[in-house]
Design a protein around this motif. Structure first.
Motif, short mmCIF file in Angstrom:
data_model
loop_
_atom_site.label_atom_id
_atom_site.label_comp_id
_atom_site.label_asym_id
_atom_site.label_seq_id
_atom_site.Cartn_x
_atom_site.Cartn_y
_atom_site.Cartn_z
N VAL A 1 -24.32 29.67 4.86
CA VAL A 1 -24.62 28.40 5.51
C VAL A 1 -24.47 27.25 4.52
O VAL A 1 -23.94 26.19 4.87
CB VAL A 1 -26.04 28.44 6.10
CG1 VAL A 1 -26.43 27.05 6.67
CG2 VAL A 1 -26.14 29.47 7.20
N THR A 2 -24.99 27.48 3.24
CA THR A 2 -25.01 26.37 2.28
C THR A 2 -23.78 26.34 1.40
O THR A 2 -23.68 25.50 0.48
CB THR A 2 -26.24 26.49 1.38
OG1 THR A 2 -26.19 27.73 0.68
CG2 THR A 2 -27.51 26.37 2.18
N GLY A 3 -22.89 27.21 1.67
CA GLY A 3 -21.68 27.21 0.82
C GLY A 3 -21.96 27.70 -0.59
O GLY A 3 -21.33 27.23 -1.54
N GLY A 4 -22.94 28.67 -0.80
CA GLY A 4 -23.28 29.22 -2.13
C GLY A 4 -24.30 28.42 -2.89
O GLY A 4 -24.62 28.73 -4.05
N ALA A 5 -24.88 27.40 -2.29
CA ALA A 5 -25.84 26.57 -3.01
C ALA A 5 -27.11 27.33 -3.29
O ALA A 5 -27.76 27.17 -4.36
CB ALA A 5 -26.14 25.31 -2.19
N HIS A 6 -27.51 28.25 -2.35
CA HIS A 6 -28.74 29.04 -2.57
C HIS A 6 -28.59 29.91 -3.81
O HIS A 6 -29.50 29.98 -4.65
CB HIS A 6 -29.02 29.87 -1.31
CG HIS A 6 -30.18 30.79 -1.47
ND1 HIS A 6 -31.49 30.35 -1.54
CD2 HIS A 6 -30.23 32.17 -1.58
CE1 HIS A 6 -32.26 31.38 -1.69
NE2 HIS A 6 -31.51 32.52 -1.70
N GLY B 1 -25.53 22.83 3.42
CA GLY B 1 -25.20 23.48 4.70
C GLY B 1 -24.36 22.58 5.57
O GLY B 1 -23.39 23.03 6.21
N VAL B 2 -24.74 21.30 5.62
CA VAL B 2 -23.96 20.37 6.43
C VAL B 2 -22.55 20.31 5.92
O VAL B 2 -21.57 20.33 6.70
CB VAL B 2 -24.63 18.99 6.44
CG1 VAL B 2 -23.73 17.97 7.14
CG2 VAL B 2 -25.97 19.06 7.15
N ASN B 3 -22.41 20.19 4.64
CA ASN B 3 -21.05 20.10 4.06
C ASN B 3 -20.27 21.38 4.32
O ASN B 3 -19.04 21.34 4.60
CB ASN B 3 -21.14 19.84 2.54
CG ASN B 3 -21.69 18.46 2.23
OD1 ASN B 3 -21.48 17.52 3.04
ND2 ASN B 3 -22.35 18.33 1.08
N THR B 4 -20.96 22.52 4.22
CA THR B 4 -20.27 23.80 4.43
C THR B 4 -19.83 23.91 5.87
O THR B 4 -18.70 24.34 6.17
CB THR B 4 -21.19 24.95 4.06
OG1 THR B 4 -21.59 24.80 2.70
CG2 THR B 4 -20.50 26.29 4.23
N VAL B 5 -20.73 23.58 6.80
CA VAL B 5 -20.37 23.66 8.22
C VAL B 5 -19.21 22.72 8.52
O VAL B 5 -18.27 23.04 9.27
CB VAL B 5 -21.59 23.33 9.10
CG1 VAL B 5 -21.19 23.18 10.58
CG2 VAL B 5 -22.63 24.44 8.97
N SER B 6 -19.24 21.57 7.94
CA SER B 6 -18.15 20.60 8.14
C SER B 6 -16.84 21.15 7.63
O SER B 6 -15.77 21.02 8.26
CB SER B 6 -18.48 19.28 7.41
OG SER B 6 -19.65 18.72 7.95
N SER B 7 -16.90 21.82 6.48
CA SER B 7 -15.67 22.38 5.93
C SER B 7 -15.17 23.54 6.74
O SER B 7 -13.95 23.68 6.97
CB SER B 7 -15.92 22.83 4.47
OG SER B 7 -16.89 23.84 4.46
N LEU C 1 -15.84 32.55 -1.16
CA LEU C 1 -17.24 32.18 -1.30
C LEU C 1 -18.09 33.40 -1.58
O LEU C 1 -19.01 33.37 -2.39
CB LEU C 1 -17.73 31.46 -0.05
CG LEU C 1 -17.16 30.03 0.20
CD1 LEU C 1 -17.61 29.55 1.60
CD2 LEU C 1 -17.63 29.10 -0.87
N GLY C 2 -17.79 34.53 -0.89
CA GLY C 2 -18.56 35.75 -1.13
C GLY C 2 -18.35 36.27 -2.54
O GLY C 2 -19.28 36.69 -3.22
N ALA C 3 -17.12 36.22 -3.02
CA ALA C 3 -16.86 36.70 -4.40
C ALA C 3 -17.56 35.83 -5.42
O ALA C 3 -18.09 36.32 -6.43
CB ALA C 3 -15.34 36.71 -4.65
N ALA C 4 -17.56 34.54 -5.18
CA ALA C 4 -18.25 33.65 -6.12
C ALA C 4 -19.73 33.93 -6.12
O ALA C 4 -20.39 33.91 -7.18
CB ALA C 4 -17.98 32.18 -5.75
N GLY C 5 -20.29 34.22 -5.00
CA GLY C 5 -21.71 34.53 -4.95
C GLY C 5 -22.03 35.80 -5.70
O GLY C 5 -23.01 35.88 -6.42
N LYS C 6 -21.18 36.83 -5.51
CA LYS C 6 -21.40 38.07 -6.25
C LYS C 6 -21.32 37.85 -7.75
O LYS C 6 -22.12 38.39 -8.53
CB LYS C 6 -20.39 39.12 -5.81
CG LYS C 6 -20.63 39.64 -4.40
CD LYS C 6 -19.57 40.70 -4.04
CE LYS C 6 -19.82 41.28 -2.62
NZ LYS C 6 -18.82 42.31 -2.24
#
Length: 680
Positions: A31-36, A640-646, A664-669
């Protein structure tokens, strides 16, 4: 070292993207684009940085505690070492101080010894000068004795000469007496002729036989008495001649005695010559004594020189040892100063920020301290070697000088042995002179015996003279008796003369003849007058002889007074010289006493060194963990807003939607993996 400006999460997100850890985390990251995930990674990094800073601060505090303990231990060790070194230097300096005082005491004692020896030398010089003055006075007394003896000999010679002249005059008087006696005999012959004329006159006056018989008998009696008187006169003249002969014998014996006196005087001169030889030998012996004294002084000078060499050697060694001690003290002080400076430099270095530059600075300080200590040790070793070389040179020079002094002492010993041999030779010569003096004394005793023998002979001659004098006295008594008888005959002749007046005319002729006889008697009187004149000449000669003897006596008295005055002047000069000698000795003694060293006094030595005040140590400040700024978190809503917008824009365009989600998933890992590694 942790850098708070360094953002590990941004580095991980830039490379690996978001990898969700769990479903919820994945949903939030989606949702947050990896910000969490990025926020959680920032929190984990903040926690790891705080833990690391605490660990570093704890280790630094442990190191600072050890460093404080080591600094206190090093300071105490350096302080104790410096105190022990100062105590050792103080004790060594105290030994040097006592040694210097002992050397000063030795110098004072040596000065006292030298001054006492100088005082003894002054006394010896005084005795020598007094002996020389006594020798000069003895020489003056000897000259006075010889001059007095010469004066006496001159007077004796004059007396002997005048005695010979007096004896000659006496002999001439004896000759004149003989001539006078001869004239008396002639007068007696004339008297006999006169008596013959009277006899003729009586024969012619036969007429007056009666009256003239008595007169003739009286005349014959008177003539007989005159003949007896003449005979007595001849006997008296003979006795006078015997006395003169005895006088000549006595004069001869006097001459023999004078010859013996001359021989005795000659022996006396020989004995005095031996005395002078003995005095010369004694002077040679005194000269040898002075030479021995000079050699003794040379020996003392060599001993003083030897003592000076030993003192120079000792003082040189002491000076070198003192120099070494001063160098050791200075080196110890320099080491202590270098250590203090290095400790101060280390303290300054430790006050800085911990790191490689601080460690290097500490190592540089320690290396510089080590190099300084090594250079000081090397310099001190070189000074030790130089001092050892100087001490060896000093000992070698002292050994050579001592050897030279020993050779000089041996040479002085040989010269003293030669002087002893000369003294023995002089002693033998003095013994020979003594034997010669004894021989001359025996000869003088023989001459004295001869003089006694001549004196006994003169006494015999005197006894003979007294005997002749007694005989002359008897002849005089007989003459007086005959004179008395002639006076009686004269009285009778006066009575007959009264009767002869009648026969005067007849006796005129006989008177004329008697006048002729009277002329002959006058000629005899003239001859006797001439003899009287010659006796007057002899008397004048005797007066001249007496005057010469008196003049010689006066000259002898005057010369004796002059010699005595000269002797008194010499004695006064000797007294003045002795006074000057005493004054010179007093001056020399005063200079010697005043030149003595002052007795040294022990100066109190410096107090024993004490420990330096303890240094106040300040513990280092405790290290605290470094400041870590709080983690920067992203706003999840905005993210989240920015991620949803993107996502909406991608969905609308349909370009790479699934690849973007996978990235995004790879960056989070990747972010989660990096955070996990850091936490581990």
């Amino acid at each position: 070292m942790f850098n708070p400006k360094y953002n590990l999460l941004e580095e991980q997100l830039a490379t690996s993207g978001i990898e969700l850890n769990g479903f919820f985390d994945g949903v939030l990251d989606f949702v947050t684009g990896g910000a969490h995930s990025r926020n959680e990674a920032a929190e984990d990094a903040e926690d790891a940085a705080n833990d690391y800073n605490k660990k570093i601060a704890h280790e630094q505090n442990i190191y600072f505690d050890k460093l404080d303990a080591a600094e206190v231990a090093n300071y105490n060790a350096a302080r104790d070492h410096a105190h022990q070194t100062a105590v050792k230097d103080w004790e060594y300096g105290k030994v040097i101080h006592e040694y210097q005082f002992n050397q000063a005491v030795k110098e004072y004692e040596k000065s006292q010894t030298i001054s006492n020896q100088q005082l003894r030398l002054n006394s010896a010089a005084q005795r020598q000068a007094i002996s020389a003055e006594q020798g000069a006075l003895n020489d003056a007394f000897t000259n006075f004795t010889f001059a007095h003896q010469n004066n006496l000999s001159s007077v004796q010679d004059i007396f002997a000469e005048q005695a010979i002249k007096s004896q000659s005059t006496t002999l001439a008087s004896l000759g004149l007496n003989l001539q006078d006696a001869s004239k008396e005999v002639d007068r007696l012959n004339i008297g006999l002729d006169s008596m013959s004329k009277i006899s003729d006159r009586e024969s012619l006056g036969l007429k007056v036989i009666g009256t003239g018989y008595d007169l003739e008998q009286l005349a014959i009696s008177a003539s007989s008495k005159d003949l007896e008187l003449g005979s007595l006169g001849l006997d008296a003249a003979s006795k006078n001649l015997d006395l003169k002969k005895l006088g000549l014998d006595s004069a001869s014996k006097d001459l023999d005695l004078k010859n013996l006196g001359i021989n005795l005087a000659s022996k006396g001169l020989d004995k005095k010559a031996l005395g002078f030889n003995l005095l010369s030998k004694q002077a040679d012996k005194q000269a040898l004594g002075f030479a021995r004294l000079s050699k003794g002084l040379d020996r003392q000078a060599q001993n003083v020189q030897l003592q000076g060499i030993e003192n120079k050697q000792q003082f040189g060694n002491m000076s070198i040892q003192n120099t070494i001690g001063q160098l050791l003290t200075r080196n110890a002080l320099q080491k202590e100063t270098a250590m203090v400076k290095s400790l101060a430099a280390l303290g300054k270095a430790e006050l800085g920020q911990a790191g490689k530059s601080t460690a290097k600075l500490q190592h540089a300080v320690m290396a510089e301290l080590h190099r300084g200590l090594m250079s000081m040790d090397i310099e001190m070793s070189g000074k030790h070697k130089q001092a050892a070389i100087q001490m060896a040179e000093l000992n070698a020079d002292a050994s050579l000088q001592k050897t030279q002094v020993g050779l000089n002492l041996q040479r002085i010993g040989l010269e003293e042995a030669g002087l002893d041999l000369q003294g023995n030779r002089i002693g033998i010569e003095e013994g020979l002179i003594g034997l010669q003096g004894q021989q001359i004394g025996l000869q003088q005793a023989g001459i004295g015996l001869q003089g006694q023998q001549i004196g006994l002979q003169q006494a015999g001659i005197g006894l003979q003279g007294k005997q002749i004098g007694l005989q002359q006295a008897g002849i005089g008594i007989q003459g007086q008796q005959i004179g008395l008888q002639k006076q009686g005959l004269g009285i009778q002749a006066m009575r007959v003369g009264l009767n002869r007046g009648e026969l005067g005319i007849q006796s005129d002729r006989i008177g004329l003849e008697e006048a002729g006889l009277d002329l002959q008697g006058r000629r005899i009187d003239i001859a006797q007058a001439s003899i009287g004149i010659e006796r007057g000449y002899n008397t004048l000669n005797q007066i001249g002889i007496n005057n010469a003897i008196n003049q010689a006596s006066r000259d002898y008295q005057y010369n004796s007074e002059v010699l005595q005055a000269n002797m008194n002047s010499s004695m006064q000069a000797s007294m003045i010289n002795l006074s000057q000698i005493n004054m010179q000795k007093q001056t020399a003694d005063l200079n010697t006493v005043e030149s003595r060293l002052i007795e040294p006094e022990m100066i109190p030595y410096i107090s024993e060194p004490e420990l330096t005040p303890e240094r106040e140590f300040v513990k280092r400040m405790k290290a605290t963990p470094g400041f870590v700024p709080p983690a920067q978190k992203e706003n999840l809503f905005v993210a989240g807003v920015n991620t949803v917008s993107s996502y909406a824009s991608l969905a609308m365009t349909g370009v790479d939607l699934y690849s973007s989600i996978g990235n995004l998933g790879a960056a989070g890992k990747a972010a989660n993996g990096a955070a996990g590694k850091m936490l581990s």
